[in-house]
Design a protein around this motif. Structure first.
Motif, PDB file in Angstrom:
ATOM      1  N   ILE A 282       0.686  -1.092  -0.433  1.00  0.00           N
ATOM      2  CA  ILE A 282      -0.229  -0.362  -0.253  1.00  0.00           C
ATOM      3  C   ILE A 282       1.143   1.343  -0.337  1.00  0.00           C
ATOM      4  O   ILE A 282       0.747   2.396  -0.910  1.00  0.00           O
TER       5      ILE A 282
ATOM      6  N   ILE B  95       1.827   0.746  -4.237  1.00  0.00           N
ATOM      7  CA  ILE B  95       0.834   1.367  -4.984  1.00  0.00           C
ATOM      8  C   ILE B  95       0.969   2.538  -5.693  1.00  0.00           C
ATOM      9  O   ILE B  95       0.483   3.014  -6.844  1.00  0.00           O
TER      10      ILE B  95
ATOM     11  N   GLY C 157       0.208   1.036  -9.367  1.00  0.00           N
ATOM     12  CA  GLY C 157      -0.535   0.822  -9.344  1.00  0.00           C
ATOM     13  C   GLY C 157      -1.219   0.010 -10.096  1.00  0.00           C
ATOM     14  O   GLY C 157      -2.504  -0.360 -11.085  1.00  0.00           O
ATOM     15  N   GLN C 158      -0.927   1.768 -10.846  1.00  0.00           N
ATOM     16  CA  GLN C 158      -1.943   1.466 -12.866  1.00  0.00           C
ATOM     17  C   GLN C 158      -0.843   0.236 -13.706  1.00  0.00           C
ATOM     18  O   GLN C 158      -1.639   0.372 -14.749  1.00  0.00           O
TER      19      GLN C 158
ATOM     20  N   VAL D 172      -0.131  -6.264  -7.806  1.00  0.00           N
ATOM     21  CA  VAL D 172      -0.359  -5.349  -6.317  1.00  0.00           C
ATOM     22  C   VAL D 172      -2.083  -5.593  -5.782  1.00  0.00           C
ATOM     23  O   VAL D 172      -1.528  -5.290  -4.783  1.00  0.00           O
ATOM     24  N   TYR D 173      -2.295  -4.671  -6.946  1.00  0.00           N
ATOM     25  CA  TYR D 173      -4.217  -4.559  -6.087  1.00  0.00           C
ATOM     26  C   TYR D 173      -4.532  -5.953  -5.577  1.00  0.00           C
ATOM     27  O   TYR D 173      -4.539  -6.059  -4.382  1.00  0.00           O
TER      28      TYR D 173
ATOM     29  N   TYR E  66      -9.040  -2.961  -3.100  1.00  0.00           N
ATOM     30  CA  TYR E  66      -8.307  -3.055  -3.637  1.00  0.00           C
ATOM     31  C   TYR E  66      -9.129  -3.680  -4.709  1.00  0.00           C
ATOM     32  O   TYR E  66      -8.439  -3.533  -6.168  1.00  0.00           O
TER      33      TYR E  66
ATOM     34  N   LYS F 145     -10.522  -1.242  -7.712  1.00  0.00           N
ATOM     35  CA  LYS F 145      -9.457  -0.811  -8.126  1.00  0.00           C
ATOM     36  C   LYS F 145      -9.099  -1.807  -9.078  1.00  0.00           C
ATOM     37  O   LYS F 145      -8.623  -1.412 -10.181  1.00  0.00           O
TER      38      LYS F 145
END
Length: 339
Positions: free
Chosen positions: A173, A177, A181-182, A187-188, A242, A245
Protein backbone atom coordinates in the motif's frame (compact mmCIF):
# COMPACT_ATOMS: atom_id res chain seq x y z
CA UNK A 1 -6.28 -52.43 -1.84
CA UNK A 2 -7.67 -55.28 0.25
CA UNK A 3 -7.40 -55.22 4.04
CA UNK A 4 -6.03 -58.02 6.28
CA UNK A 5 -9.26 -60.02 5.98
CA UNK A 6 -9.18 -59.94 2.20
CA UNK A 7 -12.05 -57.48 1.81
CA UNK A 8 -11.79 -54.39 -0.38
CA UNK A 9 -12.80 -51.34 1.67
CA UNK A 10 -15.57 -49.29 0.10
CA UNK A 11 -15.36 -45.59 -0.52
CA UNK A 12 -17.27 -43.91 2.28
CA UNK A 13 -17.90 -40.73 0.37
CA UNK A 14 -18.11 -37.24 1.76
CA UNK A 15 -19.47 -36.51 5.22
CA UNK A 16 -22.86 -34.81 5.48
CA UNK A 17 -21.21 -31.60 6.65
CA UNK A 18 -18.84 -31.62 3.68
CA UNK A 19 -21.79 -32.13 1.31
CA UNK A 20 -23.59 -29.13 2.83
CA UNK A 21 -20.44 -27.06 2.48
CA UNK A 22 -20.04 -28.20 -1.14
CA UNK A 23 -23.59 -27.17 -2.12
CA UNK A 24 -23.22 -23.80 -0.43
CA UNK A 25 -19.83 -23.21 -2.07
CA UNK A 26 -21.21 -24.01 -5.55
CA UNK A 27 -24.13 -21.61 -5.17
CA UNK A 28 -21.74 -18.99 -3.83
CA UNK A 29 -19.58 -19.26 -6.96
CA UNK A 30 -22.56 -18.61 -9.23
CA UNK A 31 -23.50 -15.42 -7.41
CA UNK A 32 -19.94 -14.14 -7.05
CA UNK A 33 -19.10 -14.84 -10.69
CA UNK A 34 -22.11 -12.84 -11.86
CA UNK A 35 -21.36 -10.03 -9.39
CA UNK A 36 -17.98 -9.32 -11.05
CA UNK A 37 -19.75 -8.43 -14.27
CA UNK A 38 -22.55 -6.41 -12.71
CA UNK A 39 -20.09 -4.42 -10.61
CA UNK A 40 -17.82 -3.72 -13.55
CA UNK A 41 -20.80 -2.47 -15.60
CA UNK A 42 -21.51 -0.12 -12.72
CA UNK A 43 -17.87 0.96 -12.51
CA UNK A 44 -17.75 1.72 -16.22
CA UNK A 45 -20.98 3.71 -16.02
CA UNK A 46 -19.78 5.64 -12.96
CA UNK A 47 -16.35 6.25 -14.53
CA UNK A 48 -17.97 7.84 -17.58
CA UNK A 49 -19.42 10.63 -15.46
CA UNK A 50 -16.99 10.85 -12.54
CA UNK A 51 -13.54 9.91 -11.25
CA UNK A 52 -12.63 6.29 -11.90
CA UNK A 53 -12.13 3.92 -8.96
CA UNK A 54 -8.76 2.94 -10.45
CA UNK A 55 -7.37 6.42 -9.82
CA UNK A 56 -8.90 6.92 -6.39
CA UNK A 57 -12.47 7.95 -7.22
CA UNK A 58 -15.58 6.77 -5.39
CA UNK A 59 -18.30 7.89 -7.79
CA UNK A 60 -19.38 4.26 -8.14
CA UNK A 61 -20.98 4.54 -4.68
CA UNK A 62 -23.72 6.61 -6.32
CA UNK A 63 -24.31 4.09 -9.12
CA UNK A 64 -27.31 1.72 -8.57
CA UNK A 65 -25.87 -0.90 -10.93
CA UNK A 66 -22.73 -1.16 -8.82
CA UNK A 67 -24.87 -1.67 -5.73
CA UNK A 68 -26.82 -4.40 -7.53
CA UNK A 69 -23.53 -6.15 -8.15
CA UNK A 70 -22.54 -5.62 -4.53
CA UNK A 71 -25.80 -7.17 -3.30
CA UNK A 72 -25.24 -10.14 -5.61
CA UNK A 73 -21.74 -10.53 -4.21
CA UNK A 74 -23.05 -10.27 -0.64
CA UNK A 75 -25.51 -13.10 -1.31
CA UNK A 76 -22.66 -15.17 -2.68
CA UNK A 77 -20.43 -14.32 0.27
CA UNK A 78 -23.18 -15.29 2.73
CA UNK A 79 -23.41 -18.70 1.06
CA UNK A 80 -19.63 -18.90 1.14
CA UNK A 81 -19.63 -17.85 4.80
CA UNK A 82 -22.03 -20.68 5.63
CA UNK A 83 -19.96 -23.17 3.61
CA UNK A 84 -16.89 -22.52 5.77
CA UNK A 85 -18.90 -23.40 8.87
CA UNK A 86 -19.52 -26.91 7.54
CA UNK A 87 -16.45 -27.82 5.46
CA UNK A 88 -12.68 -27.21 5.61
CA UNK A 89 -11.21 -24.30 3.67
CA UNK A 90 -9.23 -26.66 1.46
CA UNK A 91 -12.56 -27.95 0.09
CA UNK A 92 -14.53 -24.70 -0.09
CA UNK A 93 -11.94 -22.27 -1.45
CA UNK A 94 -10.93 -24.11 -4.67
CA UNK A 95 -14.55 -24.12 -5.83
CA UNK A 96 -14.07 -20.45 -6.60
CA UNK A 97 -12.85 -21.76 -9.98
CA UNK A 98 -16.49 -21.94 -11.01
CA UNK A 99 -16.85 -18.20 -10.49
CA UNK A 100 -13.94 -17.71 -12.93
CA UNK A 101 -15.82 -19.52 -15.65
CA UNK A 102 -19.05 -17.64 -15.02
CA UNK A 103 -17.19 -14.34 -14.92
CA UNK A 104 -15.21 -15.05 -18.10
CA UNK A 105 -18.27 -16.22 -20.05
CA UNK A 106 -20.41 -13.27 -18.95
CA UNK A 107 -17.54 -10.86 -19.68
CA UNK A 108 -17.37 -12.33 -23.20
CA UNK A 109 -21.13 -11.93 -23.72
CA UNK A 110 -21.91 -8.71 -21.87
CA UNK A 111 -18.66 -6.72 -21.73
CA UNK A 112 -17.33 -7.88 -25.12
CA UNK A 113 -14.07 -8.92 -23.45
CA UNK A 114 -13.22 -11.70 -25.87
CA UNK A 115 -12.02 -15.04 -24.49
CA UNK A 116 -9.66 -17.07 -26.68
CA UNK A 117 -10.09 -20.83 -27.18
CA UNK A 118 -7.12 -21.42 -24.87
CA UNK A 119 -8.95 -19.40 -22.25
CA UNK A 120 -11.83 -21.87 -22.49
CA UNK A 121 -9.37 -24.73 -22.07
CA UNK A 122 -8.00 -22.92 -19.04
CA UNK A 123 -11.47 -22.81 -17.51
CA UNK A 124 -11.85 -26.56 -18.04
CA UNK A 125 -8.52 -27.21 -16.34
CA UNK A 126 -9.60 -25.07 -13.38
CA UNK A 127 -12.72 -27.18 -12.95
CA UNK A 128 -10.80 -30.48 -13.25
CA UNK A 129 -8.26 -29.34 -10.68
CA UNK A 130 -10.95 -28.14 -8.29
CA UNK A 131 -12.85 -31.42 -8.61
CA UNK A 132 -9.68 -33.34 -7.77
CA UNK A 133 -9.18 -31.29 -4.62
CA UNK A 134 -12.82 -31.63 -3.56
CA UNK A 135 -12.80 -35.43 -3.91
CA UNK A 136 -9.73 -35.71 -1.67
CA UNK A 137 -10.55 -33.00 0.86
CA UNK A 138 -10.03 -33.83 4.55
CA UNK A 139 -12.99 -34.13 6.93
CA UNK A 140 -13.89 -31.07 8.95
CA UNK A 141 -12.10 -30.68 12.27
CA UNK A 142 -14.33 -31.32 15.29
CA UNK A 143 -14.59 -28.08 17.26
CA UNK A 144 -16.78 -27.64 20.34
CA UNK A 145 -16.17 -23.96 21.14
CA UNK A 146 -14.95 -20.76 19.52
CA UNK A 147 -12.27 -20.70 22.19
CA UNK A 148 -10.71 -23.73 20.51
CA UNK A 149 -10.45 -21.73 17.29
CA UNK A 150 -8.92 -18.85 19.20
CA UNK A 151 -6.29 -21.19 20.64
CA UNK A 152 -5.43 -22.32 17.09
CA UNK A 153 -5.25 -18.70 15.87
CA UNK A 154 -2.90 -17.67 18.67
CA UNK A 155 -0.37 -20.45 18.17
CA UNK A 156 3.11 -19.15 17.19
CA UNK A 157 2.97 -20.53 13.65
CA UNK A 158 -0.21 -18.71 12.66
CA UNK A 159 0.74 -15.53 14.52
CA UNK A 160 3.97 -15.42 12.50
CA UNK A 161 2.01 -15.92 9.26
CA UNK A 162 -0.43 -13.13 10.19
CA UNK A 163 2.48 -10.79 10.99
CA UNK A 164 4.07 -11.44 7.59
CA UNK A 165 0.75 -10.84 5.80
CA UNK A 166 0.10 -7.53 7.55
CA UNK A 167 3.68 -6.38 6.91
CA UNK A 168 3.44 -7.28 3.21
CA UNK A 169 0.11 -5.47 2.82
CA UNK A 170 1.48 -2.28 4.36
CA UNK A 171 4.55 -2.38 2.09
CA UNK A 172 2.33 -2.86 -0.99
CA UNK A 173 0.00 0.00 0.00
CA UNK A 174 2.66 2.50 1.01
CA UNK A 175 5.48 1.75 -1.43
CA UNK A 176 4.15 -0.11 -4.49
CA UNK A 177 0.66 1.32 -5.16
CA UNK A 178 1.84 4.90 -5.86
CA UNK A 179 4.39 3.68 -8.42
CA UNK A 180 2.93 0.51 -9.88
CA UNK A 181 -0.79 0.37 -9.04
CA UNK A 182 -1.94 1.40 -12.52
CA UNK A 183 0.52 -0.77 -14.46
CA UNK A 184 1.10 -3.94 -12.40
CA UNK A 185 -1.99 -6.09 -11.83
CA UNK A 186 -0.30 -8.06 -9.05
CA UNK A 187 -0.23 -5.07 -6.67
CA UNK A 188 -3.99 -4.70 -6.14
CA UNK A 189 -4.65 -8.43 -6.36
CA UNK A 190 -1.80 -9.19 -3.98
CA UNK A 191 -3.38 -7.00 -1.30
CA UNK A 192 -6.80 -8.58 -1.81
CA UNK A 193 -5.39 -12.11 -1.66
CA UNK A 194 -3.20 -11.64 1.40
CA UNK A 195 -5.95 -9.91 3.38
CA UNK A 196 -8.42 -12.48 2.08
CA UNK A 197 -6.52 -15.37 3.65
CA UNK A 198 -6.93 -13.76 7.08
CA UNK A 199 -10.57 -12.93 6.44
CA UNK A 200 -11.37 -16.55 5.52
CA UNK A 201 -9.85 -17.85 8.74
CA UNK A 202 -11.89 -15.32 10.72
CA UNK A 203 -15.02 -16.07 8.68
CA UNK A 204 -14.60 -19.76 9.41
CA UNK A 205 -14.19 -19.04 13.13
CA UNK A 206 -17.28 -16.83 13.14
CA UNK A 207 -19.25 -19.39 11.11
CA UNK A 208 -18.37 -22.13 13.59
CA UNK A 209 -19.43 -19.86 16.46
CA UNK A 210 -22.81 -19.18 14.85
CA UNK A 211 -23.35 -22.83 13.96
CA UNK A 212 -22.69 -23.85 17.56
CA UNK A 213 -24.93 -21.03 18.82
CA UNK A 214 -27.83 -22.14 16.61
CA UNK A 215 -27.25 -25.70 17.85
CA UNK A 216 -27.86 -24.58 21.42
CA UNK A 217 -24.34 -23.76 22.65
CA UNK A 218 -24.19 -19.97 22.87
CA UNK A 219 -20.85 -18.64 21.62
CA UNK A 220 -21.85 -14.97 21.56
CA UNK A 221 -20.91 -14.62 25.21
CA UNK A 222 -17.24 -15.07 24.41
CA UNK A 223 -15.11 -12.02 23.47
CA UNK A 224 -13.26 -14.15 20.92
CA UNK A 225 -16.40 -14.30 18.78
CA UNK A 226 -16.58 -10.51 18.57
CA UNK A 227 -12.84 -10.22 17.93
CA UNK A 228 -13.19 -12.50 14.90
CA UNK A 229 -16.17 -10.40 13.78
CA UNK A 230 -14.09 -7.22 13.89
CA UNK A 231 -11.27 -8.85 11.90
CA UNK A 232 -13.78 -9.99 9.27
CA UNK A 233 -15.21 -6.46 8.91
CA UNK A 234 -11.78 -4.82 8.51
CA UNK A 235 -10.54 -7.43 6.04
CA UNK A 236 -13.70 -7.39 3.88
CA UNK A 237 -13.67 -3.59 3.56
CA UNK A 238 -10.00 -3.69 2.55
CA UNK A 239 -10.63 -6.44 -0.01
CA UNK A 240 -13.59 -4.61 -1.54
CA UNK A 241 -11.65 -1.39 -1.94
CA UNK A 242 -8.67 -2.87 -3.76
CA UNK A 243 -10.71 -5.36 -5.76
CA UNK A 244 -12.74 -2.44 -7.12
CA UNK A 245 -9.50 -0.74 -8.17
CA UNK A 246 -8.29 -3.91 -9.91
CA UNK A 247 -11.58 -4.42 -11.76
CA UNK A 248 -11.73 -0.80 -12.88
CA UNK A 249 -8.14 -0.79 -14.13
CA UNK A 250 -7.67 -4.24 -15.69
CA UNK A 251 -9.60 -6.72 -17.79
CA UNK A 252 -12.11 -8.83 -15.84
CA UNK A 253 -11.10 -12.01 -17.70
CA UNK A 254 -7.57 -11.56 -16.32
CA UNK A 255 -8.39 -10.16 -12.86
CA UNK A 256 -10.72 -13.04 -11.94
CA UNK A 257 -8.35 -16.00 -12.52
CA UNK A 258 -5.26 -14.32 -11.07
CA UNK A 259 -7.20 -13.22 -8.00
CA UNK A 260 -8.59 -16.75 -7.66
CA UNK A 261 -5.19 -18.44 -7.77
CA UNK A 262 -3.52 -16.06 -5.33
CA UNK A 263 -6.48 -15.97 -2.96
CA UNK A 264 -6.80 -19.77 -3.01
CA UNK A 265 -3.07 -20.28 -2.50
CA UNK A 266 -2.83 -18.02 0.53
CA UNK A 267 -6.10 -19.31 2.01
CA UNK A 268 -5.05 -22.96 1.75
CA UNK A 269 -1.67 -22.06 3.26
CA UNK A 270 -3.35 -20.21 6.14
CA UNK A 271 -5.75 -23.12 6.73
CA UNK A 272 -2.91 -25.65 6.76
CA UNK A 273 -1.05 -23.54 9.33
CA UNK A 274 -4.03 -22.70 11.53
CA UNK A 275 -6.33 -25.74 11.30
CA UNK A 276 -3.59 -28.27 10.42
CA UNK A 277 -5.69 -29.80 7.63
CA UNK A 278 -2.89 -32.05 6.41
CA UNK A 279 -2.60 -33.72 9.82
CA UNK A 280 -5.88 -35.53 9.01
CA UNK A 281 -4.70 -36.86 5.62
CA UNK A 282 -2.29 -39.48 4.35
CA UNK A 283 0.54 -38.59 1.93
CA UNK A 284 -1.32 -39.87 -1.15
CA UNK A 285 -4.26 -37.53 -0.48
CA UNK A 286 -1.93 -34.58 0.02
CA UNK A 287 -0.06 -35.32 -3.21
CA UNK A 288 -3.35 -35.67 -5.12
CA UNK A 289 -4.56 -32.35 -3.76
CA UNK A 290 -1.33 -30.68 -4.81
CA UNK A 291 -1.68 -32.17 -8.31
CA UNK A 292 -5.20 -30.77 -8.45
CA UNK A 293 -3.94 -27.36 -7.45
CA UNK A 294 -1.18 -27.48 -10.08
CA UNK A 295 -3.89 -28.27 -12.63
CA UNK A 296 -5.76 -25.16 -11.52
CA UNK A 297 -2.59 -23.12 -11.85
CA UNK A 298 -2.11 -24.47 -15.38
CA UNK A 299 -5.65 -23.45 -16.31
CA UNK A 300 -5.13 -20.01 -14.87
CA UNK A 301 -1.86 -19.66 -16.81
CA UNK A 302 -3.75 -20.36 -20.05
CA UNK A 303 -6.37 -17.76 -19.12
CA UNK A 304 -3.59 -15.30 -18.39
CA UNK A 305 -1.82 -15.97 -21.70
CA UNK A 306 -4.96 -15.19 -23.72
CA UNK A 307 -4.09 -11.54 -23.28
CA UNK A 308 -1.36 -12.13 -25.89
CA UNK A 309 -3.76 -13.62 -28.44
CA UNK A 310 -5.13 -10.29 -29.65
CA UNK A 311 -8.65 -11.07 -28.47
CA UNK A 312 -8.40 -9.92 -24.87
CA UNK A 313 -7.32 -6.48 -23.69
CA UNK A 314 -5.87 -6.25 -20.22
CA UNK A 315 -6.80 -2.62 -19.68
CA UNK A 316 -10.11 -1.30 -20.89
CA UNK A 317 -8.46 2.11 -21.30
CA UNK A 318 -5.71 0.94 -23.68
CA UNK A 319 -7.24 2.32 -26.87
CA UNK A 320 -7.96 5.64 -25.18
CA UNK A 321 -4.25 5.84 -24.29
CA UNK A 322 -3.14 5.20 -27.85
CA UNK A 323 -1.94 1.60 -27.51
CA UNK A 324 -3.08 -1.32 -29.63
CA UNK A 325 -4.95 -4.00 -27.62
CA UNK A 326 -2.26 -6.62 -28.22
CA UNK A 327 0.43 -4.24 -26.94
CA UNK A 328 -0.90 -4.04 -23.39
CA UNK A 329 1.08 -6.35 -21.05
CA UNK A 330 0.66 -7.04 -17.34
CA UNK A 331 3.42 -4.49 -16.78
CA UNK A 332 3.84 -1.27 -18.70
CA UNK A 333 7.32 -0.83 -20.21
CA UNK A 334 9.44 1.85 -18.63
CA UNK A 335 9.11 4.05 -21.70
CA UNK A 336 5.32 4.16 -21.27
CA UNK A 337 5.41 5.11 -17.60
CA UNK A 338 4.93 8.68 -16.50
CA UNK A 339 8.01 10.27 -14.90
Amino acid sequence: MADASGNIPSYKGMSSDNVKGLILALSSSFFIGASFIIKKKGLKKAGASGVRAGVGGYSYLYEPLWWAGMITMIVGEIANFAAYAFAPAILVTPLGALSIIISAVLAHIILQEKLHIFGILGCVLCVVGSTTIVLHAPPEREIESVREVWDLATEPGFLFYAFLVILAVFVLIIHFIPQYGQTHIMVYIGICSLVGSLSVMSVKALGIALKLTFSGTNQLIYPQTWTFTLVVAVCVVTQMNYLNKALDTFNTAVVSPIYYVMFTSFTILASIIMFKDWDRQDPSQIVTEMCGFVTILSGTFLLHKTKDMGDVRLSKYSEEDGFAPEDIPLRCPESFRSP
